[in-house]
Design a protein around this motif. Structure first.
Motif, mmCIF file in Angstrom:
data_model
loop_
_atom_site.group_PDB
_atom_site.id
_atom_site.type_symbol
_atom_site.label_atom_id
_atom_site.label_comp_id
_atom_site.label_asym_id
_atom_site.label_seq_id
_atom_site.Cartn_x
_atom_site.Cartn_y
_atom_site.Cartn_z
ATOM 1 N N VAL A 267 36.154 37.809 30.976
ATOM 2 C CA VAL A 267 37.335 38.612 31.284
ATOM 3 C C VAL A 267 37.941 38.170 32.644
ATOM 4 O O VAL A 267 37.197 37.130 33.109
ATOM 5 C CB VAL A 267 37.062 40.217 31.545
ATOM 6 C CG1 VAL A 267 36.603 40.857 30.349
ATOM 7 C CG2 VAL A 267 35.754 40.234 32.926
ATOM 8 N N ILE A 268 38.825 38.399 33.059
ATOM 9 C CA ILE A 268 39.724 37.880 34.419
ATOM 10 C C ILE A 268 39.752 39.156 35.200
ATOM 11 O O ILE A 268 40.624 39.980 34.959
ATOM 12 C CB ILE A 268 41.082 37.246 33.730
ATOM 13 C CG1 ILE A 268 40.825 36.098 32.831
ATOM 14 C CG2 ILE A 268 41.704 36.597 35.185
ATOM 15 C CD1 ILE A 268 42.202 35.398 32.463
ATOM 16 N N PRO A 269 39.166 39.171 36.268
ATOM 17 C CA PRO A 269 39.409 39.959 37.417
ATOM 18 C C PRO A 269 40.897 40.362 37.837
ATOM 19 O O PRO A 269 41.598 39.196 37.996
ATOM 20 C CB PRO A 269 38.271 39.756 38.502
ATOM 21 C CG PRO A 269 37.450 38.922 37.960
ATOM 22 C CD PRO A 269 37.974 38.288 36.689
ATOM 23 N N LYS A 270 41.359 41.315 38.307
ATOM 24 C CA LYS A 270 42.709 41.489 38.857
ATOM 25 C C LYS A 270 42.905 40.313 40.020
ATOM 26 O O LYS A 270 43.836 39.854 40.179
ATOM 27 C CB LYS A 270 42.971 42.972 39.341
ATOM 28 C CG LYS A 270 44.596 42.946 38.907
ATOM 29 C CD LYS A 270 44.669 44.533 38.631
ATOM 30 C CE LYS A 270 45.732 44.519 37.565
ATOM 31 N NZ LYS A 270 46.006 45.997 36.822
ATOM 32 N N ASN A 271 41.757 40.271 40.899
ATOM 33 C CA ASN A 271 42.089 39.646 42.059
ATOM 34 C C ASN A 271 41.601 38.200 41.904
ATOM 35 O O ASN A 271 41.394 37.331 42.734
ATOM 36 C CB ASN A 271 41.126 39.875 43.396
ATOM 37 C CG ASN A 271 39.361 40.015 43.167
ATOM 38 O OD1 ASN A 271 39.290 39.598 41.971
ATOM 39 N ND2 ASN A 271 38.819 40.367 43.916
ATOM 40 N N ALA A 272 41.730 37.754 40.797
ATOM 41 C CA ALA A 272 41.611 36.316 40.272
ATOM 42 C C ALA A 272 42.375 35.295 40.979
ATOM 43 O O ALA A 272 43.642 35.589 41.431
ATOM 44 C CB ALA A 272 41.467 36.111 39.017
ATOM 45 N N GLN A 273 42.119 34.159 41.629
ATOM 46 C CA GLN A 273 42.838 33.363 42.162
ATOM 47 C C GLN A 273 43.821 32.399 41.359
ATOM 48 O O GLN A 273 44.838 32.070 41.853
ATOM 49 C CB GLN A 273 42.197 32.266 43.106
ATOM 50 C CG GLN A 273 41.351 33.103 44.182
ATOM 51 C CD GLN A 273 40.544 32.181 45.076
ATOM 52 O OE1 GLN A 273 40.595 30.836 45.197
ATOM 53 N NE2 GLN A 273 39.645 32.847 45.969
#
Lengths: 358, 268
Positions: A267-273
């Motif tokens: 999954v990709i967190p919302k705060n991913a860079q």
């Protein structure tokens, strides 16, 4: 005087920022040269990371955790910004329902076409349409025992883990949701029960079992079984395959009462860079040959239909292995975990604490 | 540069390392998830599971303290009379402390495991295997091993400072060996004993690593409960609230030291 020095400082800082920003614009269109990955311990072939780095030129910063419960607060507090995280299906559901995940653009993940039917079928239950997650591995929870210490065929169901003859030989999982699979299935309840009375009964069963248990561990269970510190243990199917590779006398069963089927997903967190880098990673992991490397190293069932064919070709003796390719009817008997809401989580946690403190 | 500016690193350290974390701990401990003030996280110590863990912690750390005291005091008495090589003997006691205590605890795991070294020796000489690890005894054993120097050093400090003329005078006046120990040395070493007790009792009370590694996840101490509230339970407020309760125990111990060890001799 003071004002002027402040102005100077601001000027200097903005110059610095420009200077830093410049090289990025020149190069490829890329938000970051790093990819921050957060994964379970011993859950990837290190060569895969090297290959990814070599091919993309990105530097992978790789961190590990032991349980979903440990990973969740790290993601939800936003204290560390990971680009891509490996989470079990019930945590995937909890993360996206609480708004901590970014949608994955499947156009950037062409290899998604390889994902097999079982994974797509169960994804409907925790992430309809795979909007937020892409499967990485899957498997069941079952029992592994050493047939030199316990006669083969003796163990067929969860309630065998409550037999007094196995005093000090039983390993149970030190993981909240997993350990409750055993008593809840024994009692015929759903592993997603929200009933306090049912959890009470399940907890009482586990407390009754505690005297017989050698220890509660997570990843270490396989080592204890392999070095014969214990004869029988609750285990993930993939870990079971790992044990069987080392020791042919290890027998895996999916208990008659039913069990848990699980899916670990990226999954990709919302705060991913960098969402782009994360999608690069996810697509890379779905390549059939990378899936095969992952299978060889981790040994869990693969979500990748092309990889499945490669495994069947390479290891024809594994086709009948229930730990690797369980029958459809066995799968239908299993249940996935659901995110049950904060209140139920708290209730589970209190019961678990009671068990552990007993 | 005046002298006061030299204190800046210390003040920054205290603010960043002690005051801010303490303030955050009290904020979390005294609020619930929505941020309203409440005492429920503190009162949670009276829930059966938490109370049981606290009771076990008190019991085990008390046992550990007693064992440490019984082991350390005779050694300190002997050390007092050793003329040569005293430094070497103290050094030998300190040597294990140079190894990280996690490693030392892991070593105990290897020793106590069912297929471990001790059981290997037992079965080699034909004795049945014993259940050693994952028991209260294993945890207390680990605590004693890790904290013994904290008991020995303060007692040794105080005892070796008692002038020989005092004991010689006691012998001159007809005291027996036992009387010298109970009437002269013991009363004079109370400050060392008290600070030894607190320096062993407090860390033993709050440990969670030793109980995790040697308890097999079967024995939960109050330190484990707090750790789990922060990690598995995802309830920082409760974890902080229980930490505040533990602070009360630590403050009581410090008051205890202050009462008996007025000159700070034992801490030297």
């Amino acid at each position: 005087m003071k004002k002027r020095s402040l102005m100077c400082l601001i000027l200097a800082l903005s110059l610095l920022v420009c200077a830093c920003a410049a090289p990025v614009e020149e190069g490829e269109e890329r938000d970051s040269n790093y990819l921050y990955v957060y994964n379970y311990g011993t859950y990837i072939d290190p060569d895969v990371i090297d290959m990814f780095e070599e091919e993309t030129g990105l530097t992978v910063v790789y961190d590990v955790f032991d349980t979903n419960e440990e990973m969740y607060p790290v993601i939800s507090s936003g204290s560390v910004k990971y680009d891509v995280v490996c989470a079990s299906e019930y945590t995937v559901e909890k993360l996206w329902k609480n708004g901590y995940l970014s949608e994955i653009n499947l156009d950037n993940v062409p290899n998604f076409k390889y994902v097999n039917d079982i994974c797509r079928q169960f994804a409907e239950q925790f992430d309809p349409g795979n909007k937020y997650s892409v499967p990485y591995n899957w498997g069941t929870v079952g029992i592994l025992y050493n047939s030199r210490m316990i006669e083969e065929g003796e163990i067929t169901k969860w309630s065998d883990l409550w037999k007094e003859e196995y005093f000090d030989e039983i390993m149970m999982m030190d993981s909240l949701r997993d350990i409750y699979v055993a008593p809840l299935c024994m009692l015929g309840y759903s592993i997603n029960t929200t009933s306090e009375a049912e959890m009470r009964e399940a907890t009482d069963l586990l407390i009754k079992q505690k005297e017989l248990v050698y220890s509660y561990k997570t990843d270490a269970i396989r080592d204890f079984l392999l070095n014969e510190s214990a004869a029988i243990g609750q285990i993930y199917s993939g870990e079971a395959l790992y044990c069987q590779e080392d020791d042919e006398d290890m027998v895996y069963v999916v208990p008659e009462e039913g069990s848990n089927i699980w899916f670990d997903c990226w999954v990709i967190p919302k705060n991913a860079q960098s969402q782009k880098n994360a999608e690069l990673w996810i697509d890379f992991m779905l390549r059939p040959e990378i899936g095969f490397m992952t299978y060889e190293y981790v040994g869990y069932s693969t979500p990748n239909s092309a990889t499945e064919e490669m495994i069947k070709e390479e290891y024809p003796e594994e086709i009948d292995n229930q730990a690797l390719f369980p029958d459809q009817e066995l799968v239908d008997n299993c249940e996935i975990f659901h995110f049950l809401g904060a209140d139920v989580d708290r209730m589970y946690n209190n019961f678990w604490k009671e068990l552990k403190a007993y | 540069m005046n002298k006061r500016s030299f204190t800046a690193p210390y003040i920054i350290w205290i603010i960043g390392g002690t005051l801010i974390p303490l303030a955050m701990m009290f904020y979390y401990g005294l609020t619930d998830e929505s941020g309203t003030w409440t005492l429920q996280n503190i009162l949670a110590i009276f829930e059966p599971g938490n109370l049981r863990a606290l009771w076990k912690s008190l019991l085990y750390s008390a046992a550990c303290t007693v064992v440490c005291l019984l082991l350390s005091y005779p050694i300190a008495l002997i050390l007092r009379n050793v003329k040569r090589a005293k430094g070497v003997i103290v050094f030998i006691f300190l040597l294990p402390m140079w190894v990280n205590f996690l490693l030392r605890t892991m070593a105990w795991q290897v020793l106590l495991e069912k297929g471990g070294v001790i059981n290997g020796i037992l079965s080699w000489i034909g004795l049945p295997k014993a259940r050693l690890i994952n028991t209260p005894g294993a945890i207390i054993m680990g605590m004693v091993y890790d904290f013994l120097p904290f008991m020995l050093l303060p007692i040794n400090n105080v005892l070796s400072k008692v002038p020989n003329s005092l004991t010689e005078a006691a012998y001159d006046l007809g005291a027996s060996k036992a009387q010298v120990i109970t009437k002269v040395l013991l009363p004079l070493s109370v400050p060392g004993i008290v600070s030894g007790i607190t320096m062993v009792f407090v860390p033993a009370l709050t440990t969670f690593v030793i109980s995790n590694m040697l308890g097999g996840g079967k024995i939960l101490l109050i330190g484990n409960i707090i750790e789990q509230e922060f990690t598995v339970g995802d309830n920082w407020n409760l974890g902080a609230g229980l930490s505040i309760v533990m602070m009360i125990f630590i403050l009581v111990s410090m008051a205890f030291i202050a009462k008996f060890d007025k000159k700070g001799e034992g801490l030297a």
